[in-house]
Design an enzyme around this catalytic site. Structure first.
Site, short mmCIF file in Angstrom:
data_model
loop_
_atom_site.label_atom_id
_atom_site.label_comp_id
_atom_site.label_asym_id
_atom_site.label_seq_id
_atom_site.Cartn_x
_atom_site.Cartn_y
_atom_site.Cartn_z
N MET A 155 41.65 30.11 45.77
CA MET A 155 42.32 28.83 46.01
C MET A 155 42.55 27.98 44.76
O MET A 155 42.81 26.79 44.87
CB MET A 155 41.52 28.02 47.06
CG MET A 155 41.40 28.72 48.40
SD MET A 155 43.00 29.22 49.07
CE MET A 155 43.59 27.65 49.68
N ILE A 178 44.59 27.57 40.92
CA ILE A 178 45.78 28.03 40.20
C ILE A 178 45.37 28.40 38.77
O ILE A 178 44.75 27.60 38.07
CB ILE A 178 46.87 26.95 40.22
CG1 ILE A 178 47.36 26.79 41.67
CG2 ILE A 178 48.04 27.33 39.31
CD1 ILE A 178 48.31 25.65 41.89
N LEU A 179 45.68 29.62 38.38
CA LEU A 179 45.32 30.08 37.04
C LEU A 179 46.32 29.52 36.02
O LEU A 179 47.52 29.40 36.32
CB LEU A 179 45.32 31.61 37.00
CG LEU A 179 44.25 32.27 37.88
CD1 LEU A 179 44.53 33.76 38.05
CD2 LEU A 179 42.85 32.05 37.32
N ASN A 216 48.63 39.00 43.82
CA ASN A 216 48.11 38.07 44.83
C ASN A 216 48.63 38.47 46.20
O ASN A 216 49.72 39.04 46.31
CB ASN A 216 48.60 36.65 44.50
CG ASN A 216 48.12 35.62 45.51
OD1 ASN A 216 46.97 35.65 45.95
ND2 ASN A 216 49.00 34.72 45.91
N HIS A 237 49.72 36.79 49.79
CA HIS A 237 50.10 35.47 50.31
C HIS A 237 50.51 35.62 51.78
O HIS A 237 51.28 36.53 52.12
CB HIS A 237 51.27 34.92 49.48
CG HIS A 237 51.67 33.54 49.91
ND1 HIS A 237 50.95 32.42 49.56
CD2 HIS A 237 52.70 33.11 50.67
CE1 HIS A 237 51.53 31.36 50.09
NE2 HIS A 237 52.59 31.74 50.78
N GLU A 239 47.73 42.04 56.49
CA GLU A 239 47.35 41.92 55.08
C GLU A 239 46.44 43.08 54.68
O GLU A 239 46.54 43.62 53.58
CB GLU A 239 46.62 40.59 54.83
CG GLU A 239 47.51 39.37 54.94
CD GLU A 239 46.77 38.08 54.59
OE1 GLU A 239 45.90 38.08 53.71
OE2 GLU A 239 47.07 37.05 55.23
C1 GRF Z 1 44.50 35.35 53.42
O1 GRF Z 1 45.28 34.98 54.51
C2 GRF Z 1 45.32 35.37 52.16
O2 GRF Z 1 46.63 35.79 52.36
C3 GRF Z 1 45.28 33.93 51.75
O3 GRF Z 1 43.98 33.51 52.04
C4 GRF Z 1 43.44 34.30 53.10
C5 GRF Z 1 42.17 34.90 52.60
O4 GRF Z 1 41.47 35.56 53.61
N1 GRF Z 1 45.70 33.78 50.38
P1 GRF Z 1 40.17 36.42 53.24
O5 GRF Z 1 39.24 35.51 52.43
O6 GRF Z 1 40.60 37.61 52.46
O7 GRF Z 1 39.57 36.78 54.57
#
Ligand code: GRF
Length: 192
Positions: free
Chosen positions: A95, A97-98, A112, A114, A179
């Site tokens: 969370m 920003i680099l 990343n 998203h 994901e």
């Molecule tokens: C995921 O939905 C990802 O896309 C977003 O943050 C969430 C992280 O979930 N950037 P987790 O910590 O991998 O369970």
């Protein structure tokens, strides 16, 4: 981009801030024989990240540094990454920003995940936005990280249907399941 040479897996760090379900999934993927990566370091900007438990569970080094002063934090991380010979970075629910400077040092080697179909809905609250806009599909994207937020080259995406009964929570769950399929596929695509 780093190329897979011989049978050596690419030493990878995963950056997290929360639950770490993508981290867990990437660790499992990395253990498959023909996975191009090994996960050798978990980094978090907060010791409260639940996903840090996977460090013990899978015997992977972890490093925590607050981003209150990002310059100090990034210098520390860069030292650790160099020491551990890390060549590739996966952001997974990270969370912070680099900085441009950090990204330059790992140019083309940071990806990343998203939770939207980029370029739609950069930043936070993607599922709320998709439902408010009455979208019919949502999804997730793996992309290269550049200095501009959620704007780097897209590697791979997966879609999910938004049903009438969906709310941001149910949609987030459905997208997260995708994901977990998408991230390994995207990594294979990068290195194949
Ligand atoms: C995921 O939905 C990802 O896309 C977003 O943050 C969430 C992280 O979930 N950037 P987790 O910590 O991998 O369970």
């Amino acid at each position: 981009m780093v190329k897979l040479t011989g049978l050596k897996k690419i030493k990878t760090a995963v950056f997290i801030s929360g639950t770490g379900s993508n981290l867990k999934n990437l660790v499992k993927f990395s253990k498959i024989k023909n996975s191009p990566i090994s996960i050798d370091l978990i980094f978090s900007n907060t010791s409260k990240a639940k996903g840090l438990k996977f460090s013990n569970q899978f015997n992977i080094k972890k490093y925590v540094s607050s981003f209150k002063n990002y310059k100090v934090a990034e210098t520390k991380i860069l030292n650790v990454l160099n020491k551990e010979n890390i060549k590739f970075i996966c952001l997974a629910g990270f969370m912070k920003i680099l900085s441009k400077n950090f990204i330059k040092k790992f140019n083309g080697k940071i990806v990343n995940i998203h939770p939207s179909l980029l370029p739609k809905y950069k930043g936070l609250d993607t599922h709320v936005k998709a439902i408010q806009n009455k979208d019919k599909v949502a999804g997730c994207t793996v992309h290269f990280v550049t200095a501009k937020l959620d704007s780097g080259k897209i590697i791979l995406q997966r879609e999910v249907k938004i049903l009438k009964k969906d709310n941001p929570i149910s949609l987030a769950k459905k997208v997260l399941r995708q994901e977990h399929k998408l991230y390994p596929s995207a990594i294979k695509k990068i290195f194949n």
